[in-house]
Motif scaffolding. Structure first.
Motif, mmCIF file in Angstrom:
data_model
loop_
_atom_site.group_PDB
_atom_site.id
_atom_site.type_symbol
_atom_site.label_atom_id
_atom_site.label_comp_id
_atom_site.label_asym_id
_atom_site.label_seq_id
_atom_site.Cartn_x
_atom_site.Cartn_y
_atom_site.Cartn_z
ATOM 1 N N PHE A 70 0.816 -1.206 0.000
ATOM 2 C CA PHE A 70 0.000 0.000 0.000
ATOM 3 C C PHE A 70 0.842 1.246 0.000
ATOM 4 C CE2 PHE A 70 -4.200 -0.542 -0.330
ATOM 5 C CZ PHE A 70 -4.644 -1.652 0.334
ATOM 6 N N ASP A 71 1.838 1.181 0.876
ATOM 7 C CA ASP A 71 2.607 2.399 1.091
ATOM 8 C C ASP A 71 3.449 2.768 -0.117
ATOM 9 O OD1 ASP A 71 3.174 1.688 4.591
ATOM 10 O OD2 ASP A 71 1.522 2.647 3.521
ATOM 11 N N MET A 117 -12.091 5.998 0.080
ATOM 12 C CA MET A 117 -10.979 5.063 -0.093
ATOM 13 C C MET A 117 -10.832 4.746 -1.567
ATOM 14 S SD MET A 117 -12.436 1.445 1.377
ATOM 15 C CE MET A 117 -13.629 1.824 2.648
ATOM 16 N N TYR A 118 -9.713 4.114 -1.887
ATOM 17 C CA TYR A 118 -9.551 3.663 -3.267
ATOM 18 C C TYR A 118 -9.296 2.167 -3.256
ATOM 19 C CZ TYR A 118 -4.505 3.928 -2.361
ATOM 20 O OH TYR A 118 -3.254 3.760 -1.824
ATOM 21 N N ALA A 178 -7.178 8.787 -1.856
ATOM 22 C CA ALA A 178 -7.722 9.091 -0.530
ATOM 23 C C ALA A 178 -7.906 7.849 0.330
ATOM 24 C CB ALA A 178 -9.062 9.789 -0.686
ATOM 25 N N SER A 179 -7.550 7.994 1.600
ATOM 26 C CA SER A 179 -7.922 7.009 2.622
ATOM 27 C C SER A 179 -8.264 7.830 3.835
ATOM 28 C CB SER A 179 -6.748 6.091 2.948
ATOM 29 O OG SER A 179 -6.372 5.354 1.821
ATOM 30 N N SER A 209 -7.938 0.579 0.102
ATOM 31 C CA SER A 209 -6.903 1.381 0.759
ATOM 32 C C SER A 209 -7.180 1.522 2.256
ATOM 33 C CB SER A 209 -6.783 2.761 0.110
ATOM 34 O OG SER A 209 -7.952 3.522 0.341
ATOM 35 N N MET A 210 -8.407 1.248 2.704
ATOM 36 C CA MET A 210 -8.693 1.225 4.139
ATOM 37 C C MET A 210 -9.190 -0.159 4.484
ATOM 38 S SD MET A 210 -10.847 4.650 4.698
ATOM 39 C CE MET A 210 -10.449 5.479 6.182
ATOM 40 N N THR A 211 -8.512 -0.801 5.416
ATOM 41 C CA THR A 211 -8.961 -2.127 5.804
ATOM 42 C C THR A 211 -9.824 -2.051 7.054
ATOM 43 O OG1 THR A 211 -6.834 -2.425 6.854
ATOM 44 C CG2 THR A 211 -7.130 -3.427 4.694
#
Ligand code: RUQ
Ligand code: CUA
Length: 641
Positions: free
Chosen positions: A15-16, A552-553, A538-539, A560-562
């Protein structure tokens, strides 16, 4: 095999830093295989290669030559078929709700489904605690034209059940506008202006009602009216309406942009079957587009529900309409692709009445009578409903009671009408059973090519394995490329497809990926800008009182957000942008136990709003297979009390 092992980093690392690159890299194997199955461009055929008429088999990996746009009937949707294989390629939700895509649940679809309703419907629905209708009854799918040829921009379709029309964008194959027609009741016939382009969408109101229908007039049918409506297909706003006599059934337009015509039943203006069929003749009404436009421009229309309405009823003897008498209860209304004739199909009479468009100038000028516009009247069989064409001078009429497609020659029918001893009938082919619409390849455009014809049969009876009391319809494919029609395929369909239009694939150019600037998610772009959020990266959670926007994406195989946390009772809007730019890589967002589900196509943004009324832990997951780790594409919504 997973990305983690492959790249030696965790999913968090992905992700990062390089999620997109890694994810797409991991997908090469899959997309490669899918490309082979789905037919990549390398497999595309030379035009006509798979589909030399007569050969219905489109081998695995080969592509069809035609798109078929099928009405989904009472399902309220549109279907896309490939011809000649008759394989179903796609379902486009329109007036219905769709579990797969979230049509009817997402904010984008709800806006389309609700914004074009009349104030009366909006007020009614509000009392029912709803924002739109859940049902549709589609009949007539019509692709848009430029200069009489299909131009691949739009497909329009009617909804008889709730008096609406819809526009589908053919680049993305999604519905983008829905409009309820005021002053009307049950839109049935629907046709498009062919020249210079679409242009107008002509909508037939089938039932006669009081105008206004506000309870002041009730059981006084003499005071009911039917309206014919022209909608501007570009703006999807009503341009004008014409009051007519009788119930409007089907319609069609010429190839010159001057006239449009509708078959009418119930010239008796009764309200039950006996009264509606009492007279041996009904009529077709012809509209002079220019005369109506001029009157409307000159302010001669009466404003009803904000729409200029002119009076074209029989007794008004207006310059707007002419009523050509035809036998009792005519139904189908079909313009020949040479631009010369209009076929009015008898239904209760065994004949097709042929009107020559060129005579209408003289008719409207008062130089000839209505009957002098009729140039042929061939007897085709019992229950003629619709007629289509091969572009070689032949017409094909569906005959409901006889269950046949009847091929006849137009020039011979005209000769016979003049008294010459010729038989215009070329062949009668049995179909199974009780055929309604029929349509041939490209036949509703000037490019009719006479290869394939479909017979949309209302009953299948014994043609398929029994599936209980409710049977599928039977859409049959017929090869018309030779002198003789040949039945080549039975195609079960549910629900009743009414009508279909067959368009050569060279006319339609759908895209693979959404454009990030597409108007479809303009509202989301605007909201994100206000929230100072970049949709594709965006998150973040934006809170405004009890309203929460979760941005989120998604990039295969992760959101992108868990996890995200909200408070019990919050109104939550989840906004997701699919950042994958790979063909066929659709993600989804389904929230367990919340009636929440949506599709997010590659490069699209989509949103859905719900109330977090259940405390605890609720998982969301991607419901669209996207990756080897598709099952793992999930997260948690934590609802705190
Ligand atoms: S109509 S079966 Cu709704 Cu098109 Cu003729
Ligand atoms: Cu994303 Cu399945």
């Amino acid at each position: 095999m997973s990305e983690e092992k492959n790249t030696g980093c965790t999913r968090r690392d992905l992700f990062d830093t390089s999620l997109k690159v890694a994810a797409v890299g991991g997908l090469v194997g899959l997309t490669g295989r899918w490309a082979v199955m789905g037919g990549g461009s390398a497999l595309a055929l030379a035009p006509g290669a798979a589909a030399a008429a007569g050969n219905v088999e489109v081998a695995p990996g080969q592509l069809d030559e035609y798109y078929g746009f099928w009405s989904g009937g009472q399902s309220g949707e549109v279907r896309v078929l490939g011809l000649p294989s008759m394989r179903e390629l796609m379902r486009i939700p329109v007036f219905n709700r769709d579990s797969a895509t979230g049509w009817g649940s997402t904010n984008e679809s709800l806006k389309i489904l609700s914004e074009g309703l009349t104030p009366e419907s909006k007020a009614f629905l509000k009392k029912q605690n709803r924002v739109t209708f859940d049902h549709g009854d589609t009949h007539h799918p019509r692709p848009s034209y430029t200069n009489g040829s299909y131009d691949g921009r739009y497909l329009f379709i009617n909804d008889k059940s709730n008096t609406r029309i819809a526009r589908i964008r053919l680049d993305v194959m999604k519905t983008d506008k829905i409009l309820e027609i005021p002053n009307a009741h049950a839109i049935h016939g629907l046709r498009l202006q062919r020249y210079p382009k679409t242009g107008y969408v002509f909508c037939n109101s089938e039932m006669r009602i009081p105008m206004p229908n506000d309870g002041t007039i009730l059981d006084d049918p003499k005071k009911y009216t039917c309206v014919f409506t022209a909608v501007d297909g570009d703006t999807m706003k009503v341009a004008w309406q014409v009051m007519v006599s009788g119930n409007l059934d089907n319609n069609d337009t010429d190839y010159a942009g001057k006239y449009v015509a509708s078959t009418c039943y119930n010239s008796e203006e009764g309200t039950d079957t006996a009264a509606m069929t009492a007279s041996p003749t009904d009529h077709a009404v012809f509209f002079d587009i220019k005369a109506i436009e001029e009157a409307v421009k000159g302010g001669k229309g009466q404003m009803i529900a904000g729409i200029p309405v002119v009076d074209g009823r029989k007794e008004a003897k207006s310059p707007f309409t002419r009523y050509i008498p035809v036998a009792n209860s005519p139904h189908g209304c079909n313009a020949s692709p040479d631009g010369k004739y209009l076929m009015l199909n008898g239904k209760l009479s065994p004949t097709v009445t042929v009107v020559e468009w060129a005579k209408l100038d003289d008719l409207f000028a008062g130089k000839i009578t209505e009957r002098e516009c009729i140039v042929a009247d061939p007897e085709v069989g019992l229950g003629p409903l619709h007629t289509t064409f091969d572009g070689r001078g032949n017409a094909y009429t569906s005959v409901f009671l006889d269950s046949q497609i009847v091929k006849w020659n137009i020039a011979d029918a005209i000769k016979q009408f003049k008294g010459e001893k010729v038989n215009p009938i070329r062949q009668k082919l049995d179909v199974h059973y009780q055929v309604g619409h029929t349509n041939a390849s490209q036949a509703e455009s000037k490019d009719a090519d006479g290869k394939w014809l479909v017979a949309l049969c209302k009953f299948s009876k014994d043609r398929f394995l029994n599936v209980g009391p409710l049977k599928p319809e039977n859409d049959q494919l017929i090869d018309i490329s030779g002198d003789e029609m040949k039945l080549v395929h039975d195609g079960p369909a549910f629900a009743e497809p009414h009508d279909a239009t067959i368009v050569h694939r060279s006319k339609i150019k759908p895209v693979d990926l959404w454009d990030r600037n597409d108007p479809y998610f303009a509202d989301l772009r605007a909201q994100a800008k206000k929230d100072k959020v970049e949709l594709a990266t965006a998150s973040t959670i934006i809170r405004e009182g009890s309203k929460v926007r979760v941005y989120m994406y998604s990039a295969a195989p992760s959101f992108s957000m868990t996890e995200f946390k909200v408070k019990l009772g919050d109104e939550v809007t989840v906004i997701i942008t699919n950042t994958d730019d790979v063909s066929d890589l659709t993600h989804g967002f389904t929230l367990v136990g919340h009636n929440v589900c949506m599709e997010i196509g590659p490069q699209a943004s989509a949103s859905i709003t719900f109330r977090a009324d259940r405390p605890g832990v609720h998982y969301y997951y991607c419901q669209w297979f996207c990756h080897a780790l598709h099952m793992e594409m999930q997260g948690r919504m934590l609802v705190e009390v």
